[in-house]
Design a protein around this motif. Structure first.
Motif, short mmCIF file in Angstrom:
data_model
loop_
_atom_site.label_atom_id
_atom_site.label_comp_id
_atom_site.label_asym_id
_atom_site.label_seq_id
_atom_site.Cartn_x
_atom_site.Cartn_y
_atom_site.Cartn_z
N UNK A 1 0.85 -1.37 0.16
CA UNK A 1 0.11 -0.09 -0.08
C UNK A 1 0.87 1.28 0.00
N UNK A 2 1.93 1.03 0.47
CA UNK A 2 2.82 2.44 0.68
C UNK A 2 4.18 2.45 0.08
N UNK A 3 4.62 1.52 -0.63
CA UNK A 3 5.70 1.31 -1.61
C UNK A 3 6.80 1.16 -0.77
N UNK A 4 6.88 0.87 0.39
CA UNK A 4 7.99 0.81 1.15
C UNK A 4 8.42 2.10 2.01
#
Lengths: 191, 191, 191, 191, 191, 191, 191, 191
Positions: free
Chosen positions: D110-113
């Motif tokens: 969801x938050x790309x890392x």
């Protein structure tokens, strides 16, 4: 029928503190002599008023509802769920009101209004709300006038005059800037 | 058993500076006469206290733990790893405390609390922590009361009264706004 | 009273498509033999059901409500506005369902679930909803059990057993990894 | 003492699924013949192992610990809290493992890392962890070698050789590109 | 050899204005009596000094380089490209220094340090730089000491003492908080 | 006058590839038998057509303009600058069309539509455009109908019927879910 | 022909308030004795002037246009659509000018200039605008000089001198820092 | 002198994998018969080549350098530090190349190119690089032509022709869309 006899627009907001931003819409209507009714409808503190207000708005014959809210900003979407009157959302930059020292700097929002903007626009298919920019209540007012102008032709002229005035005002400043050059202009303008 | 005899809630935070935000939860409990125990447990400076505190909390019979932390904000998740007591996380907007001039403006967080919010919510499957909004310690307090109300019915009435008071308070403000209109209302309210 | 006789938890979601994520909570309850009632309550398509459902939930004696929603995600906050039962929100990563070619890649959300997460957590002071991580319905289920365990001591033991099982399972994998080393382990594990 | 007799580096990760990324570090060490010990330490599922592992690492004489974790990513910070051995964090892009159809596209984070990166770097003053880029376990491996090279001069030469090899390899490709031009080069290279 | 005879650490930064943040690292070294050499190396204004400095650092026998930079923040990565000495990057929150009125509020960075953090961490495979949190120069100092402690055992003891002091200090504050409760504690602490 | 005789709505988009998203608006109008005129107006490739189209739209008597655009997304704002007809913007998630292998996964936008959303909403004071959610062309269609319904009362009934149909449809699904429970429901629904 | 006889650069901006940032470019040109013409061209308030200005710029023989704009920031892209003269965009951090108390803190932008940066760079294929960093009007000025230097060789020398001066200035500060050490340097520099 | 005799533009990129994006610039130059020289210059793997290439470019008489890079993307800024030739940066969306299964979906960047865009634009005052949009190498090519057209008037005509062709092409598609309507047009266009 003339547009100035009874309120054509309902302005609502989630909290009394939002009134500082939302008055930007009222100022537009007051300038153009469009009657509006202003209320505080909190989706979370007065949920039973959502349906009540929607019925009230339809009964009053409102043509547009302007709904401002910050943070989770459910108000615009929830009012839109209860009525077919077009709702214009105004995302409001919320301030962290629990900070120990209540200076201006301490009251900034954690998410810069992005939370409210997305909560207003990202409505599911079938239940639209539209949004203006963060804190842009004045723009919601002008947009409402564009909707009203479909039915009230004299508003069309007023809007055209408004556009023309803006044009002239910028042109005049541009001529001053061109003549003075940037360095002198900023010194004169922002001394 | 009545809910007011011994502490039912443990409030913990990662640093003494977080106490300025976390007192928002304490104020709710004090208002509703719910006893709470407050401690500073730093996941990074006192890691051995995580397990100790968890055992202490279970022994004390806490029904809820409210854990506030900023920045990397590991405290809520780490306490939750050590106990089955439900933990409510409060993400805290951290201030850059190394800025040369310690004005308010200089103390803003680099990431607006998003770092803490994600560090609290994005726990792996099987190890839940829940989060309220950034700096919303008061909301954590009210949520804890909702959990307690499952066991202490008199709290149910107090919560309903609280909702009813909110409703009436907003309604009153709305009537004033409706009567005065936005321009006059904001002048009166925020002079 | 034992916790398994009647539904203690209400699971609701904004759309039938959310059921694919929300069944993660149901699976936890089914595993732990906790009865739950599942419904679709759309804040925007069935707004009149919000108050109805809240009354239903209180009448049923639900101890917790788990509410999943994507996009603007008003459902958890709106249900919480109507009841004092604690509400756990599950932000759901919404898919762009209007893309021409309906491949998986085309259905990603524009905002990765951040829109829903903020719409659930950033509730105004006084109206708390708590949130688990994006799509983490299973964690909402376990958290609900932690709340229920305050009243149903046998759930405490089950939760402790669950923690202990997790611990052993990780330990076993760690020993295998330590023995094989990373290169061999990944070849064995993910062939 | 030579660096190859016993493990100088501990590689740990929060879950067996992280092993697919973390083997990037192992591959570097295997190439440079540096012994390493690999384990799974879950901050949330095996919290009691955090202190145990820290003691084990100090007893083993590890010079560096590489800790990979996704989502809330508490592992690197929590291990660092328990030891004075330098910890290199590897933020891992987590996959939504609860999606109905387990295609690749459906497993994106969801938050790309970003969640993991901030959870690793934004540690409070006094408790440092350092981070490489998202999923860059190989870079953590090379960085660990740079630390080891302070004590083991033969590693300095190997690292210089590695730099020199990279230089030559890029130079060779550049000469091919210069000669062929972009259009032909990409056709040859990526047919 | 003792660690205090000659500089073991090079501290560099991209601009003299960064010195206000970077002195946080110097303060740690001064407290622990570790010699350091401080320079300004601008990747963009003095690019020829990058290779020069790298050679200087290797000749001086620096064990670690701490490199702070804001905005595009190329310095840490570029120095790391020229040497095998481990480089710790410090992302610095840059201020918009061209704003008309030079108040604190006007000098905030456009991107909150995220630009610098990503420019430091997202190095390509094979060329690692590690990063501490935004503006956390002090943490870079402590991390450098952890690296040095591999070779200088007396630093190990100092680091352990530092951890122990932190633990005691937090414990003492926690006891005060527990005794006073949040409301009284914050009044005493932040009057 | 009835609303179905001549086009009341102009649908425009910046590129032919946007037509795949924008047809969502057309489908709504076709369903409700509202005539619309569809054109491609590129703010950047056909800038001279902006003023021309605005004049055309006013001459045609359009009551609403729906303008879809991706990336920099200047079209909605530029058309609004040329006319007083209300403009509804549709931010479109742009695909990276220069990727070597033209699979679906490779065509994702770099900024998830946030670039377009902000370019549409953050118009300066005095020049409003409103926006629906990313790719939500259908919602723009329904919103346009709400505006039209102010003048065409039969549309009010159709919109109310549409709301009622949505309500019934969700209710029916909810009853099925309540009866089957989540596990069985998802198996039936998404087999 | 010498570069100083007539204006070679057009500087435009969307609003007179942007002049405070854009004078940064003018200062560079004034320092290097490059004539420039400065105007205010509002894409939204004076749309008809876009084409007019483009013709004017071509007739004047401008070699570069520098266009600054905040918020939706359509100006750079729209001018570029009307001319083949290279346009350098300057994203400007917009201030929320509707906040009740007009302190500095209250005037921050909602999106930190990201909105403007993306609106300037994410132009469709075929219609390029390039961007410098947020508020970096001075850098746009220097970049314009680099373009002009292709035709006016004496500018090449001036730019090289500028680079050399920067180098020397940093070197001098570095020597002072190296000699004094960080603690003393910051005390001297920022007392 | 005519513009086609020797290379006027240097195209460089940080890695051979970037050639897949950067060929977009080459295609523009090939179409307009502008010679270009293409090389791979890695700021991190071949740092000594930065100064060398800058000297080479000045000796070759390049009028523009186009530099593409992903991730930390230091190349454009570092080349600009070594030369007064204008540099156009192309931020490249980097793919996570260490994912176990090398499907397209698995290779997405963690930060969508935002890391590269900011690393290119947010250069310090005095050292400008300009940027086109993410992956927009073709736009960098056209922008370079605009710079060249200042000296080579025949390029002006070609650019005007290019604009005119774009205009006609969009107009033609618009007429087709207007005639067919959206539903039929998309069926014809994207069958």
């Amino acid at each position: 029928m003339t547009y100035s006899k009874k309120p054509l627009v309902g302005i609502i907001m989630g909290s009394s503190s939002d009134s500082r931003i939302m008055k930007g819409a009222a100022e537009i209507f007051d300038e153009f002599k469009i009657k509006h009714e202003d209320q505080i409808i909190s989706a979370h503190r007065t949920p039973s008023r959502l349906a009540e207000y929607a019925q009230h708005a339809e009964k009053m014959g409102f043509k547009v509802i302007i709904a401002g809210a910050g943070g989770a900003a459910h108000l615009p979407g929830m009012i839109a769920s209860h009525t077919i009157i077009p709702v214009i959302g105004v995302p409001i930059l919320v301030y962290n009101d629990k900070h120990p020292k209540k200076t201006d700097a301490a009251k900034f929002s954690a998410f810069g209004g992005l939370d409210s903007l997305l909560s207003i626009t990202e409505m599911p298919s079938g239940s639209p709300v539209v949004s203006v920019g963060v804190n842009k209540a004045g723009n919601a007012g002008i947009y409402a006038m564009k909707i009203l102008a479909n039915e009230f032709p004299e508003l069309k002229n007023k809007l055209k005059q408004h556009k023309s005035d803006q044009h002239k005002s910028v042109l005049k400043e541009s001529e001053q800037l061109k003549k003075q050059g940037l360095s002198k202009f900023t010194k004169t303008k922002f001394k």
